[in-house]
Write an enzyme that holds these catalytic residues in place. Structure first.
Site, PDB file in Angstrom:
ATOM      1  N   SER A  63       1.776 -56.389 -11.348  1.00  0.00           N
ATOM      2  CA  SER A  63       2.265 -57.117 -12.240  1.00  0.00           C
ATOM      3  C   SER A  63       0.862 -58.098 -12.866  1.00  0.00           C
ATOM      4  O   SER A  63       0.171 -57.909 -11.759  1.00  0.00           O
ATOM      5  CB  SER A  63       3.526 -58.659 -12.124  1.00  0.00           C
ATOM      6  OG  SER A  63       2.648 -59.152 -11.025  1.00  0.00           O
ATOM      7  N   LYS A  64       0.936 -58.915 -13.502  1.00  0.00           N
ATOM      8  CA  LYS A  64      -0.615 -59.457 -13.981  1.00  0.00           C
ATOM      9  C   LYS A  64      -1.003 -60.562 -12.536  1.00  0.00           C
ATOM     10  O   LYS A  64      -2.265 -60.866 -12.829  1.00  0.00           O
ATOM     11  CB  LYS A  64       0.043 -59.930 -15.573  1.00  0.00           C
ATOM     12  CG  LYS A  64      -1.058 -60.019 -16.758  1.00  0.00           C
ATOM     13  CD  LYS A  64      -0.973 -60.375 -17.818  1.00  0.00           C
ATOM     14  CE  LYS A  64       0.212 -61.481 -18.425  1.00  0.00           C
ATOM     15  NZ  LYS A  64       0.605 -61.498 -19.893  1.00  0.00           N
ATOM     16  N   ARG A  65       0.534 -60.701 -12.428  1.00  0.00           N
ATOM     17  CA  ARG A  65      -0.653 -62.300 -11.640  1.00  0.00           C
ATOM     18  C   ARG A  65      -0.797 -61.467 -10.509  1.00  0.00           C
ATOM     19  O   ARG A  65      -2.067 -61.949 -10.095  1.00  0.00           O
ATOM     20  CB  ARG A  65       1.112 -62.848 -11.628  1.00  0.00           C
ATOM     21  CG  ARG A  65       1.194 -63.719 -11.939  1.00  0.00           C
ATOM     22  CD  ARG A  65       2.428 -64.525 -11.792  1.00  0.00           C
ATOM     23  NE  ARG A  65       3.849 -63.794 -11.504  1.00  0.00           N
ATOM     24  CZ  ARG A  65       4.586 -63.887 -10.239  1.00  0.00           C
ATOM     25  NH1 ARG A  65       3.661 -63.369  -9.499  1.00  0.00           N
ATOM     26  NH2 ARG A  65       5.074 -62.695 -10.127  1.00  0.00           N
TER      27      ARG A  65
ATOM     28  N   GLY B  70      -2.793 -59.327 -10.092  1.00  0.00           N
ATOM     29  CA  GLY B  70      -3.658 -58.141  -9.855  1.00  0.00           C
ATOM     30  C   GLY B  70      -4.487 -57.027 -11.319  1.00  0.00           C
ATOM     31  O   GLY B  70      -4.038 -58.187 -12.377  1.00  0.00           O
TER      32      GLY B  70
END
Ligand code: GLU
Length: 409
Positions: A201-203, A205
């Protein structure tokens, strides 16, 4: 029947790594079977729309060679969805509430389909399905209605999408049934796991395809890496261009367990594809990532190409060619000796022989001698062959650097 697949991104500003994988699979499934691959922009949630997304997504897909046969934009097709919603109201399967139309979910029914990725039957009891809005008060459909109407209208034979969408599928199955549409094959792809576990997920990486390209990954390498996250050929083959992937594609190659995004593996693929490039091709690609000219780059490419992991590495690997390094105090006697030899003969390779004799006489290790020289010239302890570096720098610059290091207080 002609196979028709689609990739249906929402315009959220960038292409997710998982989206690239979905697009590549949908493309291969269509093209392997001589079918059509469609691109459909799902922009009905106008609040989430990021300006510029449309062009960005198209440009990114083109970079990978994932060219579409037909292109659609949902916000230009509102009448179709509105008509379908009215039909559902008329047949009693949907109802109007204050401001919106909702689908009626029957009680205690079982809905099911066979997932062609997981190769198993998946079913729900409708008591576990919530009543979704299908048309909003502004006349825009929600995803559930638009996706079903479009997949039907566009003659999609195989729906491939991320696992996230699985909970929506019972709603879709009911809409297919109520509108009297034939059900396409539906497949949900496994979740890609982040290196440290849990869903990528974006959080956690970098999940953006565009950012990976900006970081100096070659599209061929990124695509090769991504298609093997959840699909495998019968043999253990790893290298696939897009054409080869299409040729070898087989629905039975989909794996059921969640794959893991391993950055080292991506780096490995990048190095494999970098190796395939000629010096000129590589220099051409490096111009976008370097502050230097094509000619300057080309001169240095043979020296550092094996050390590149990504195209971004070039400038830091070659920095000392352009900027005189700050060097620690080195063995001055060694430097003085090297200067005197190189002053007399820079082009010939007599340095090696003279250095050996000098080291024997002074009881210095040959390795130490050359390390002192290497550090004085480059500021680094590991570099490509020092001799090649000195020849590229030239006599004057090499001597200036040696002299500078020698005269350090
Ligand atoms: N618009 C959805 C997405 O952004 C597409 C889901 C589907 O393919 O049905 O992933």
């Amino acid at each position: 029947m002609k196979v028709r697949t689609r990739f249906a991104p929402s315009p959220t500003g960038y292409l997710h790594i998982g989206g690239l994988r979905t697009a590549a699979y949908a493309f291969a499934l269509a093209k392997h079977n001589g079918g059509d691959f469609l691109l459909r922009l799902e922009d009905t949630d106008q609040k989430r729309l990021v300006p510029g997304s449309e062009e960005k997504i198209k440009g990114t897909l083109e970079t990978f060679g994932l060219n579409w046969d037909e292109y659609y934009v949902q916000s230009q097709r509102l009448e179709l969805y509105q008509k379908a919603a009215r039909e559902l109201v008329k047949s009693g399967h949907a109802y109007e509430t204050e401001g919106a139309i909702k689908l009626k979910i029957p009680e205690g029914e079982t809905v099911s389909y066979r997932d062609f990725v997981f190769r198993e039957e998946i079913s729900w009891n409708t008591n576990d399905v919530f009543e979704p809005v299908i048309l909003k008060s502004d006349g825009f459909p929600t995803y559930h209605l638009a996706v079903v109407v479009d997949d039907h209208e566009m003659g999609i034979t195989h729906v491939l999408r991320g696992y996230d969408w699985m909970p929506s599928t019972p709603i879709h199955l009911l809409i297919y049934k109520y509108l009297g549409y034939e059900l396409p094959q539906i497949g949900h792809l496994t979740d890609i796991q982040s290196p440290e576990g849990g869903k990528l997920s974006k959080r956690k990486g970098n999940v953006s395809v565009e950012r990976h390209l900006d970081d100096g990954y070659l599209p061929e390498a990124l695509l090769n890496f991504v298609v093997l996250l959840g699909w495998a050929p019968k043999d253990n083959r790893e290298m696939f261009t897009l054409e080869e992937f299409v040729e070898n594609f087989n629905e039975n190659g989909f794996q059921k367990s969640n794959p893991r995004f391993v950055p080292d593996k991506l780096n490995w693929f990048n190095q494999q594809y970098l190796k395939k490039l000629s010096d000129e091709e590589l220099a051409g690609k490096l111009t976008k990532f370097s502050a230097h000219s094509y000619e300057e780059i080309l001169k240095l490419v043979p020296l550092v190409r094996d050390r590149l992991v990504t195209l971004r590495d070039f400038d830091s690997l070659t920095e000392y060619f352009f900027v005189r390094p700050e060097v620690p105090v080195e063995n001055k006697k060694v430097l003085e000796h090297a200067i005197s030899v190189l002053k007399k003969d820079f082009a010939g390779k007599i340095l090696e022989e003279k250095a050996r004799a000098f080291c024997a006489a002074k009881n210095i290790k040959v390795g130490e001698y050359f390390m002192a020289l290497r550090v004085a010239v480059t500021g680094k302890t590991t570099t490509p062959p020092l001799w090649d570096i000195m020849q590229i720098l030239g006599k004057d610059e090499t001597l200036i650097r040696l002299d500078h290091a020698r005269s350090k207080p």
